[in-house]
Design a protein around this motif. Structure first.
Motif, PDB file in Angstrom:
ATOM      1  N   ALA A   1      42.763  20.278  27.199  1.00 45.37           N
ATOM      2  CA  ALA A   1      43.735  21.461  27.557  1.00 45.37           C
ATOM      3  C   ALA A   1      44.938  21.291  26.594  1.00 45.37           C
ATOM      4  O   ALA A   1      45.242  22.506  26.287  1.00 45.37           O
ATOM      5  N   ASN A   2      45.552  20.233  26.379  1.00 45.01           N
ATOM      6  CA  ASN A   2      46.742  20.213  25.327  1.00 45.01           C
ATOM      7  C   ASN A   2      46.440  20.854  24.104  1.00 45.01           C
ATOM      8  O   ASN A   2      46.977  21.402  23.490  1.00 45.01           O
TER       9      ASN A   2
ATOM     10  N   ALA B   1      46.106  24.537  19.654  1.00 42.29           N
ATOM     11  CA  ALA B   1      45.228  25.383  18.483  1.00 42.29           C
ATOM     12  C   ALA B   1      45.450  26.679  18.868  1.00 42.29           C
ATOM     13  O   ALA B   1      45.503  27.714  17.807  1.00 42.29           O
ATOM     14  N   ARG B   2      45.560  27.386  19.862  1.00 43.15           N
ATOM     15  CA  ARG B   2      45.627  28.729  20.322  1.00 43.15           C
ATOM     16  C   ARG B   2      46.949  29.319  19.969  1.00 43.15           C
ATOM     17  O   ARG B   2      47.068  30.261  19.503  1.00 43.15           O
ATOM     18  N   ALA B   3      47.986  28.134  20.267  1.00 44.28           N
ATOM     19  CA  ALA B   3      49.455  28.556  19.663  1.00 44.28           C
ATOM     20  C   ALA B   3      49.583  28.723  18.064  1.00 44.28           C
ATOM     21  O   ALA B   3      50.256  29.782  17.417  1.00 44.28           O
ATOM     22  N   GLU B   4      48.870  27.766  17.488  1.00 43.62           N
ATOM     23  CA  GLU B   4      48.852  27.878  16.083  1.00 43.62           C
ATOM     24  C   GLU B   4      48.192  28.992  15.457  1.00 43.62           C
ATOM     25  O   GLU B   4      48.598  29.727  14.273  1.00 43.62           O
ATOM     26  N   ILE B   5      47.218  29.444  16.043  1.00 47.39           N
ATOM     27  CA  ILE B   5      46.402  30.714  15.661  1.00 47.39           C
ATOM     28  C   ILE B   5      47.219  31.988  15.847  1.00 47.39           C
ATOM     29  O   ILE B   5      47.378  32.878  15.125  1.00 47.39           O
TER      30      ILE B   5
ATOM     31  N   SER C   1      41.261  20.051  15.365  1.00 45.10           N
ATOM     32  CA  SER C   1      40.468  19.083  15.596  1.00 45.10           C
ATOM     33  C   SER C   1      40.050  19.061  17.193  1.00 45.10           C
ATOM     34  O   SER C   1      40.954  19.567  17.833  1.00 45.10           O
ATOM     35  N   VAL C   2      39.195  18.478  17.724  1.00 45.21           N
ATOM     36  CA  VAL C   2      38.954  18.188  19.128  1.00 45.21           C
ATOM     37  C   VAL C   2      39.938  17.382  19.653  1.00 45.21           C
ATOM     38  O   VAL C   2      39.747  17.386  20.869  1.00 45.21           O
ATOM     39  N   GLY C   3      40.461  16.672  18.939  1.00 39.87           N
ATOM     40  CA  GLY C   3      41.637  15.554  19.623  1.00 39.87           C
ATOM     41  C   GLY C   3      41.078  14.132  19.864  1.00 39.87           C
ATOM     42  O   GLY C   3      39.969  14.000  19.394  1.00 39.87           O
ATOM     43  N   SER C   4      42.128  13.347  20.363  1.00 38.09           N
ATOM     44  CA  SER C   4      41.611  12.012  20.331  1.00 38.09           C
ATOM     45  C   SER C   4      40.497  11.765  21.517  1.00 38.09           C
ATOM     46  O   SER C   4      39.757  10.912  21.539  1.00 38.09           O
ATOM     47  N   TRP C   5      40.582  12.844  22.419  1.00 41.73           N
ATOM     48  CA  TRP C   5      39.457  12.644  23.636  1.00 41.73           C
ATOM     49  C   TRP C   5      38.174  12.517  23.502  1.00 41.73           C
ATOM     50  O   TRP C   5      37.300  11.628  23.892  1.00 41.73           O
ATOM     51  N   ALA C   6      37.913  12.942  22.005  1.00 41.55           N
ATOM     52  CA  ALA C   6      36.459  12.943  21.554  1.00 41.55           C
ATOM     53  C   ALA C   6      36.278  12.200  20.414  1.00 41.55           C
ATOM     54  O   ALA C   6      35.188  12.202  19.583  1.00 41.55           O
ATOM     55  N   GLY C   7      37.382  11.271  20.135  1.00 37.15           N
ATOM     56  CA  GLY C   7      37.137  10.565  19.110  1.00 37.15           C
ATOM     57  C   GLY C   7      37.689  11.163  17.735  1.00 37.15           C
ATOM     58  O   GLY C   7      37.401  10.488  16.588  1.00 37.15           O
TER      59      GLY C   7
END
Length: 61
Positions: free
Chosen positions: A11-12, A17-21, A52-58
């Motif tokens: 979620a974070n 990503a939405r804020a950057e867009i 990126s998808v972040g650290s939760w997905a590697g």
């Protein structure tokens, strides 16, 4: 990592990503003269973090 923790990370990352867009759309809507004055997009190209998808997905941050 618990399921709640993984969902929180996701979620974070999604929110960032939405804020950057949203920011990019706002700046892209500015007149070209203003974009040039603030150094857009050249200033961002050197400091941009990849989405990126972040650290939760590697993924790497």
């Amino acid at each position: 990592m618990s399921l709640i923790s993984a969902l929180r990370h996701y979620a974070n990352d999604w929110q960032a990503a939405r804020a950057e867009i949203r920011t990019r759309r706002i700046i892209d809507a500015l007149p070209l003269e203003v974009q040039k004055d603030i150094g857009w997009p050249d200033a961002v190209r050197h400091h941009r973090l990849p989405l990126s998808v972040g650290s939760w997905a590697g993924g790497n941050r």
